[in-house]
Design a protein around this motif. Structure first.
Motif, mmCIF file in Angstrom:
data_model
loop_
_atom_site.group_PDB
_atom_site.id
_atom_site.type_symbol
_atom_site.label_atom_id
_atom_site.label_comp_id
_atom_site.label_asym_id
_atom_site.label_seq_id
_atom_site.Cartn_x
_atom_site.Cartn_y
_atom_site.Cartn_z
ATOM 1 N N ASN A 99 0.522 -1.723 -0.014
ATOM 2 C CA ASN A 99 0.367 0.245 -0.260
ATOM 3 C C ASN A 99 0.947 1.577 0.103
ATOM 4 O O ASN A 99 1.069 1.818 1.080
ATOM 5 C CB ASN A 99 -0.788 -0.425 1.373
ATOM 6 N N GLY A 100 1.504 2.180 -1.362
ATOM 7 C CA GLY A 100 2.351 2.924 -1.260
ATOM 8 C C GLY A 100 3.335 2.162 -1.341
ATOM 9 O O GLY A 100 4.835 3.113 -1.134
ATOM 10 N N VAL A 101 3.894 0.763 -0.755
ATOM 11 C CA VAL A 101 5.867 1.054 -0.574
ATOM 12 C C VAL A 101 5.597 -0.398 -1.498
ATOM 13 O O VAL A 101 4.370 -0.923 -1.954
ATOM 14 C CB VAL A 101 5.157 0.691 0.564
ATOM 15 N N ALA A 102 7.629 -1.272 -1.621
ATOM 16 C CA ALA A 102 7.120 -2.008 -1.921
ATOM 17 C C ALA A 102 8.087 -3.209 -1.397
ATOM 18 O O ALA A 102 8.882 -1.854 -0.175
ATOM 19 C CB ALA A 102 7.980 -1.696 -3.767
ATOM 20 N N TYR A 103 8.033 -4.071 -0.705
ATOM 21 C CA TYR A 103 9.068 -4.877 -0.477
ATOM 22 C C TYR A 103 9.976 -5.591 -0.637
ATOM 23 O O TYR A 103 9.368 -6.035 -2.209
ATOM 24 C CB TYR A 103 8.002 -5.745 0.694
ATOM 25 N N ALA A 104 11.504 -5.696 -0.181
ATOM 26 C CA ALA A 104 12.538 -6.124 -0.284
ATOM 27 C C ALA A 104 12.487 -7.735 -0.097
ATOM 28 O O ALA A 104 12.908 -7.528 1.177
ATOM 29 C CB ALA A 104 13.655 -5.285 -0.673
ATOM 30 N N ALA A 105 13.043 -8.406 -0.758
ATOM 31 C CA ALA A 105 12.702 -10.019 0.763
ATOM 32 C C ALA A 105 13.726 -11.077 -0.299
ATOM 33 O O ALA A 105 13.666 -10.814 -1.294
ATOM 34 C CB ALA A 105 11.466 -10.302 0.998
ATOM 35 N N PRO A 106 14.336 -11.326 0.789
ATOM 36 C CA PRO A 106 15.420 -12.575 0.003
ATOM 37 C C PRO A 106 14.345 -13.522 -0.389
ATOM 38 O O PRO A 106 13.471 -13.731 0.290
ATOM 39 C CB PRO A 106 16.135 -13.307 1.434
ATOM 40 N N GLU A 107 15.096 -14.518 -1.127
ATOM 41 C CA GLU A 107 14.291 -15.841 -1.770
ATOM 42 C C GLU A 107 13.801 -16.579 -0.942
ATOM 43 O O GLU A 107 12.391 -17.146 -1.037
ATOM 44 C CB GLU A 107 15.391 -16.139 -2.863
ATOM 45 N N LEU A 108 14.739 -16.776 0.292
ATOM 46 C CA LEU A 108 14.824 -17.693 1.017
ATOM 47 C C LEU A 108 13.286 -17.092 2.180
ATOM 48 O O LEU A 108 13.271 -17.770 2.723
ATOM 49 C CB LEU A 108 16.036 -17.916 1.834
ATOM 50 N N ILE A 109 12.871 -16.067 1.293
ATOM 51 C CA ILE A 109 11.622 -16.175 2.928
ATOM 52 C C ILE A 109 10.290 -16.881 2.779
ATOM 53 O O ILE A 109 10.188 -17.222 4.099
ATOM 54 C CB ILE A 109 11.231 -14.812 2.669
ATOM 55 N N ALA A 110 10.550 -17.647 1.674
ATOM 56 C CA ALA A 110 9.400 -18.376 2.149
ATOM 57 C C ALA A 110 9.976 -20.089 2.716
ATOM 58 O O ALA A 110 9.036 -20.363 3.637
ATOM 59 C CB ALA A 110 9.187 -19.383 0.611
ATOM 60 N N HIS A 111 11.155 -20.021 2.331
ATOM 61 C CA HIS A 111 11.468 -21.144 3.760
ATOM 62 C C HIS A 111 11.317 -20.850 5.023
ATOM 63 O O HIS A 111 11.259 -21.548 5.710
ATOM 64 C CB HIS A 111 13.012 -21.428 2.895
ATOM 65 N N TYR A 112 12.095 -19.578 5.364
ATOM 66 C CA TYR A 112 12.306 -19.114 6.688
ATOM 67 C C TYR A 112 10.472 -19.854 7.732
ATOM 68 O O TYR A 112 10.632 -19.373 8.189
ATOM 69 C CB TYR A 112 12.398 -17.733 6.258
ATOM 70 N N VAL A 113 9.823 -18.492 6.634
ATOM 71 C CA VAL A 113 8.274 -18.533 7.056
ATOM 72 C C VAL A 113 7.652 -19.928 7.560
ATOM 73 O O VAL A 113 8.081 -20.661 8.807
ATOM 74 C CB VAL A 113 7.225 -18.158 6.372
ATOM 75 N N GLU A 114 7.746 -21.214 6.281
ATOM 76 C CA GLU A 114 7.952 -22.565 6.335
ATOM 77 C C GLU A 114 8.393 -23.213 7.328
ATOM 78 O O GLU A 114 8.102 -23.810 8.648
ATOM 79 C CB GLU A 114 7.568 -23.312 4.920
ATOM 80 N N VAL A 115 10.214 -23.034 7.421
ATOM 81 C CA VAL A 115 10.769 -24.041 8.312
ATOM 82 C C VAL A 115 10.802 -23.757 9.344
ATOM 83 O O VAL A 115 10.831 -24.443 10.773
ATOM 84 C CB VAL A 115 12.056 -24.102 7.074
ATOM 85 N N HIS A 116 11.190 -22.192 9.661
ATOM 86 C CA HIS A 116 12.054 -21.172 10.950
ATOM 87 C C HIS A 116 11.029 -20.535 11.129
ATOM 88 O O HIS A 116 10.815 -20.243 12.372
ATOM 89 C CB HIS A 116 12.854 -20.310 10.394
ATOM 90 N N ASP A 117 9.653 -20.855 11.125
ATOM 91 C CA ASP A 117 8.760 -19.630 11.947
ATOM 92 C C ASP A 117 8.254 -18.268 11.309
ATOM 93 O O ASP A 117 7.922 -17.724 12.914
ATOM 94 C CB ASP A 117 8.001 -20.317 12.922
ATOM 95 N N TYR A 118 9.086 -17.549 10.562
ATOM 96 C CA TYR A 118 9.161 -16.205 10.690
ATOM 97 C C TYR A 118 7.694 -15.662 10.609
ATOM 98 O O TYR A 118 7.318 -16.008 9.166
ATOM 99 C CB TYR A 118 10.274 -15.667 9.952
ATOM 100 N N LEU A 119 7.321 -14.734 11.125
ATOM 101 C CA LEU A 119 6.740 -13.829 10.513
ATOM 102 C C LEU A 119 6.407 -12.836 10.644
ATOM 103 O O LEU A 119 7.163 -11.851 11.329
ATOM 104 C CB LEU A 119 5.703 -13.926 12.470
ATOM 105 N N PRO A 120 6.611 -12.295 9.395
ATOM 106 C CA PRO A 120 6.189 -10.983 8.254
ATOM 107 C C PRO A 120 5.820 -10.487 8.842
ATOM 108 O O PRO A 120 4.977 -10.763 10.069
ATOM 109 C CB PRO A 120 6.736 -11.321 7.106
ATOM 110 N N PRO A 121 5.983 -9.090 8.844
ATOM 111 C CA PRO A 121 5.224 -7.573 9.422
ATOM 112 C C PRO A 121 3.997 -8.017 8.712
ATOM 113 O O PRO A 121 3.995 -8.783 7.533
ATOM 114 C CB PRO A 121 5.941 -6.679 8.676
#
Length: 135
Positions: A99-121
């Protein structure tokens, strides 16, 4: 990989990000999400349904900043097999329009969320789920 706190201004590869260029991203601030490091704590929780699947799709459809080398997951890469490192690796970033911004994330973010329970903003999660990949 370099650590950046979530929602801080993107500075990693600024020379390849021109917010004044024409097109989709004109004048849009770019914010960091998911630049994790083994030595730093990060928010953990279960994400809403569809986040991991959509992020995995985005690694094919929203790729940016392809590099020549690889970054290995800082938690999984500790499993070494001889001189070889096993585990997930990434070599690019993804860009997600918010919403009015863009986000840059490493390609591994899906792995971090799925395997290491990272909760993005929450705003990032909302942008992911409302993207064209989420359909």
């Amino acid at each position: 990989m370099t650590y950046y706190a979530d929602l801080t201004p993107y500075t990693y590869d600024r020379e390849n990000w021109d917010p004044e260029a024409s097109g989709l991203w004109r004048g849009v601030p770019l914010l960091n999400v998911g630049w994790l490091d083994r030595g730093k704590t990060y928010p953990q929780a279960t994400t809403p349904p569809g986040v991991v699947e959509t992020l995995n799709g985005m690694t094919r459809t929203h790729r940016a900043q392809q590099t020549r080398g690889y970054h290995f997951c800082p938690w999984c890469a500790s499993r070494r097999v001889g001189a070889r490192v096993d585990g997930p690796r990434g070599s690019a970033e993804i860009r997600v329009a918010g919403n009015g911004v863009a986000y840059a994330a490493p390609e591994l973010i899906a792995h971090y969320v799925e395997v290491h329970d990272y909760l993005p903003p929450a705003a990032f999660v909302e942008a992911v789920l409302s993207s064209d990949v989420a359909d």
